[in-house]
Design a protein around this motif. Sequence first.
Motif, PDB file in Angstrom:
ATOM      1  N   ILE A  27       0.844  -1.212   0.000  1.00  0.00           N
ATOM      2  CA  ILE A  27       0.000   0.000   0.000  1.00  0.00           C
ATOM      3  C   ILE A  27       0.874   1.256   0.000  1.00  0.00           C
ATOM      4  N   VAL A  28       1.841   1.277   0.929  1.00  0.00           N
ATOM      5  CA  VAL A  28       2.705   2.461   1.054  1.00  0.00           C
ATOM      6  C   VAL A  28       3.524   2.662  -0.223  1.00  0.00           C
ATOM      7  N   ALA A  29       4.058   1.560  -0.760  1.00  0.00           N
ATOM      8  CA  ALA A  29       4.893   1.667  -1.967  1.00  0.00           C
ATOM      9  C   ALA A  29       4.067   2.188  -3.150  1.00  0.00           C
ATOM     10  N   VAL A  30       2.889   1.600  -3.364  1.00  0.00           N
ATOM     11  CA  VAL A  30       2.069   1.996  -4.524  1.00  0.00           C
ATOM     12  C   VAL A  30       1.609   3.446  -4.390  1.00  0.00           C
ATOM     13  N   LEU A  31       1.094   3.786  -3.224  1.00  0.00           N
ATOM     14  CA  LEU A  31       0.606   5.162  -3.051  1.00  0.00           C
ATOM     15  C   LEU A  31       1.758   6.167  -3.069  1.00  0.00           C
ATOM     16  N   TRP A  63       7.212   4.069 -14.742  1.00  0.00           N
ATOM     17  CA  TRP A  63       6.011   3.415 -15.263  1.00  0.00           C
ATOM     18  C   TRP A  63       5.777   2.099 -14.520  1.00  0.00           C
ATOM     19  N   PRO A  64       4.566   1.703 -14.130  1.00  0.00           N
ATOM     20  CA  PRO A  64       3.273   2.287 -14.485  1.00  0.00           C
ATOM     21  C   PRO A  64       2.842   3.480 -13.627  1.00  0.00           C
ATOM     22  N   PHE A  65       3.746   4.008 -12.834  1.00  0.00           N
ATOM     23  CA  PHE A  65       3.387   5.198 -12.055  1.00  0.00           C
ATOM     24  C   PHE A  65       3.862   6.415 -12.847  1.00  0.00           C
ATOM     25  N   THR A  66       2.940   7.248 -13.219  1.00  0.00           N
ATOM     26  CA  THR A  66       3.284   8.379 -14.087  1.00  0.00           C
ATOM     27  C   THR A  66       2.494   9.618 -13.661  1.00  0.00           C
ATOM     28  N   ASP A  67       2.905  10.766 -14.226  1.00  0.00           N
ATOM     29  CA  ASP A  67       2.050  11.944 -14.074  1.00  0.00           C
ATOM     30  C   ASP A  67       1.006  11.891 -15.192  1.00  0.00           C
ATOM     31  N   TYR A  68       0.032  12.743 -15.126  1.00  0.00           N
ATOM     32  CA  TYR A  68      -1.040  12.720 -16.130  1.00  0.00           C
ATOM     33  C   TYR A  68      -1.166  14.088 -16.791  1.00  0.00           C
ATOM     34  N   GLN A  69      -0.019  14.560 -17.275  1.00  0.00           N
ATOM     35  CA  GLN A  69       0.031  15.855 -17.936  1.00  0.00           C
ATOM     36  C   GLN A  69      -0.450  15.669 -19.373  1.00  0.00           C
ATOM     37  N   MET A  70      -1.731  15.894 -19.577  1.00  0.00           N
ATOM     38  CA  MET A  70      -2.291  15.681 -20.911  1.00  0.00           C
ATOM     39  C   MET A  70      -3.096  16.903 -21.323  1.00  0.00           C
TER      40      MET A  70
ATOM     41  N   THR B 135      -1.418   2.311 -17.892  1.00  0.00           N
ATOM     42  CA  THR B 135      -0.925   2.385 -16.514  1.00  0.00           C
ATOM     43  C   THR B 135      -1.917   1.810 -15.506  1.00  0.00           C
ATOM     44  N   MET B 136      -3.189   2.208 -15.640  1.00  0.00           N
ATOM     45  CA  MET B 136      -4.186   1.824 -14.620  1.00  0.00           C
ATOM     46  C   MET B 136      -4.398   0.308 -14.532  1.00  0.00           C
ATOM     47  N   PRO B 137      -4.645  -0.371 -15.670  1.00  0.00           N
ATOM     48  CA  PRO B 137      -4.809  -1.826 -15.531  1.00  0.00           C
ATOM     49  C   PRO B 137      -3.553  -2.502 -15.003  1.00  0.00           C
ATOM     50  N   ALA B 138      -2.376  -1.980 -15.347  1.00  0.00           N
ATOM     51  CA  ALA B 138      -1.137  -2.602 -14.845  1.00  0.00           C
ATOM     52  C   ALA B 138      -1.089  -2.511 -13.319  1.00  0.00           C
ATOM     53  N   ILE B 139      -1.428  -1.347 -12.778  1.00  0.00           N
ATOM     54  CA  ILE B 139      -1.391  -1.186 -11.318  1.00  0.00           C
ATOM     55  C   ILE B 139      -2.453  -2.071 -10.657  1.00  0.00           C
ATOM     56  N   LEU B 140      -3.634  -2.122 -11.272  1.00  0.00           N
ATOM     57  CA  LEU B 140      -4.699  -2.946 -10.674  1.00  0.00           C
ATOM     58  C   LEU B 140      -4.302  -4.428 -10.667  1.00  0.00           C
ATOM     59  N   VAL B 141      -3.696  -4.887 -11.744  1.00  0.00           N
ATOM     60  CA  VAL B 141      -3.258  -6.294 -11.801  1.00  0.00           C
ATOM     61  C   VAL B 141      -2.229  -6.565 -10.701  1.00  0.00           C
ATOM     62  N   LEU B 142      -1.316  -5.619 -10.515  1.00  0.00           N
ATOM     63  CA  LEU B 142      -0.301  -5.768  -9.463  1.00  0.00           C
ATOM     64  C   LEU B 142      -0.961  -5.897  -8.083  1.00  0.00           C
ATOM     65  N   MET B 182      -6.551   1.307  -5.348  1.00  0.00           N
ATOM     66  CA  MET B 182      -6.803   1.647  -6.758  1.00  0.00           C
ATOM     67  C   MET B 182      -7.637   2.922  -6.860  1.00  0.00           C
ATOM     68  N   THR B 183      -8.562   3.092  -5.937  1.00  0.00           N
ATOM     69  CA  THR B 183      -9.376   4.313  -5.946  1.00  0.00           C
ATOM     70  C   THR B 183      -8.486   5.529  -5.682  1.00  0.00           C
ATOM     71  N   TRP B 184      -7.566   5.403  -4.733  1.00  0.00           N
ATOM     72  CA  TRP B 184      -6.608   6.482  -4.462  1.00  0.00           C
ATOM     73  C   TRP B 184      -5.759   6.778  -5.696  1.00  0.00           C
ATOM     74  N   VAL B 185      -5.319   5.707  -6.349  1.00  0.00           N
ATOM     75  CA  VAL B 185      -4.470   5.888  -7.545  1.00  0.00           C
ATOM     76  C   VAL B 185      -5.249   6.637  -8.637  1.00  0.00           C
ATOM     77  N   LEU B 186      -6.487   6.227  -8.844  1.00  0.00           N
ATOM     78  CA  LEU B 186      -7.318   6.910  -9.849  1.00  0.00           C
ATOM     79  C   LEU B 186      -7.520   8.382  -9.473  1.00  0.00           C
ATOM     80  N   ALA B 187      -7.815   8.612  -8.195  1.00  0.00           N
ATOM     81  CA  ALA B 187      -8.063   9.986  -7.740  1.00  0.00           C
ATOM     82  C   ALA B 187      -6.817  10.854  -7.945  1.00  0.00           C
ATOM     83  N   MET B 188      -5.641  10.296  -7.644  1.00  0.00           N
ATOM     84  CA  MET B 188      -4.405  11.069  -7.827  1.00  0.00           C
ATOM     85  C   MET B 188      -4.139  11.327  -9.305  1.00  0.00           C
ATOM     86  N   ALA B 189      -4.460  10.343 -10.135  1.00  0.00           N
ATOM     87  CA  ALA B 189      -4.243  10.515 -11.579  1.00  0.00           C
ATOM     88  C   ALA B 189      -5.114  11.651 -12.118  1.00  0.00           C
TER      89      ALA B 189
END
Lengths: 181, 305
Positions: A27-31, A63-70, B135-142, B182-189
């Motif tokens: 959890i800590v690593a991913v977030l 990657w798969p952790f990225t910014d979302y500058q779009m 990115t999102m499906p990769a993180i969810l699979v992990l 995953m909800t946190w990840v989506l919210a941050m994205a």
Amino acid sequence: MTPDVPGEGARTEAAPRSSRRAASCVIVAVLGLQFVTAFKLLCPPRQLESLARFRVLCSPALWPFTDYQMYGAAYAPPVEVTIHDPVGVLADGREVALTADALGMRSDEWRRLFVDAIRRWRAERVAAGVRRYEERSGEEVVRLRLIERRFELGEGGTIEAAAPRVEREVDVPDAGAGGGR
Amino acid sequence: MTSLRARWEAYWFRPAPLLDLAICRVSVSAFLLVMTVAPWLVLTIPPWTRHAEFAALPDSMYDPILLLRVLTAPFGEEFRPSLLHLRIAHGVAIAAAASSLVGFFTRTSLAALFVSFSFVVGHSHSYGEFHHIETMPAILVLLLACAPSGAVLSLDARRRPASGRLPLGATDAHARWPRLVMTWVLAMAYLSAALSKMLGSGVEWLNGTTLQRYLMVNALYWDRPLGVWFAERFALVKALGWFTIAFEVTFLLVLFRPRLGPLFALVGTAFHLGIWFTMKAPFFAYLPCYAVLVPWSRWLLRRTA
């Protein structure tokens, strides 16, 4: 995310502390990774020269952790959009539109492989595109014309900004032609 | 300290329905199976169809992302995947997506899916170009690979002796945190997307012309008549600009009001489908991840109860 499940209420055995600890690490690593990358903590903007040394991990490094500058840039009115329409001149003088449909190509492929090839003069690609049209239509194209049309976008919608102009007019290159005209 | 730990445990490890987790697994695995078998259905420029193109690029262009470096570390620092390696990884991803979908050796399959998927996509992002699609499906699979996502609704569950089988309504302390993370990840994205617009361009981004230009340029490039139609309606486009920022900023409300999850899933689906039909930007990969926002068990089990 609610635990109140109607009906069957069976529970698996309580999770041992070690598994909760391992999960906590995940959890800590991913977030943490998502936070650092999404808010570019290790990738400050280039304009901030004093922070240049912190610019160590820009997307997609983690990657798969990225910014979302779009689609971040803003455009002030009036915005100009330029379209290029290739036209073929047949042996009998008739003109035909060399559209993506007419060449049997996807729109993006057509722009990349045919329209851009005419603009940057990649003779082989141009010849290949014309050949596709000729095979599909049975008509021979002898000359090419690239028409540039400029539009302005604004509150009134789309307005033609200038009269169409011929950006390039050339004879159809031979199939084996090289580039660089 | 104890209270902090207790709050941490209560937040992440409160028992939650295993069925919800299993549906997330089915949703993302099914999507990745489609993405790997028929990529042109869900992507515009899929890396999955360009192995030969990437493999043919010169070594000087190859700058592997960190994850790919880690995955290929056992083969030496100079290792660069060949066409054969990419095809094998692609094949493994297809097999792993299929077996994750049916829940056969679920966690191993999900782990294999994460590794093979990351290998192929990470490789395509190692030449100076990258997209946010996968990115999102990769993180969810992990996350699912680290949790009991095959405990129900899977072949693994059926293979257990009848006495050890869990009912569909069973709960588990590890069923909640993957969906919550995953909800946190989506919210941050989404917040990152909104901040990049607002910090980079300020309120000028909302002037209507900005979105009008993005719509028109992409609609013309990808031949999207609906995008041209929208781009010519300034007031509508301006409203869509405000809607975009509002959606991206308020998405984090689902973390505090989980009941809003299905609503945001619905609006987000419409949002991404709208982007697809007007600009052909294929963010379909976010949609299976919205499964984490829906209280499936509450809906489905109530119906069958």
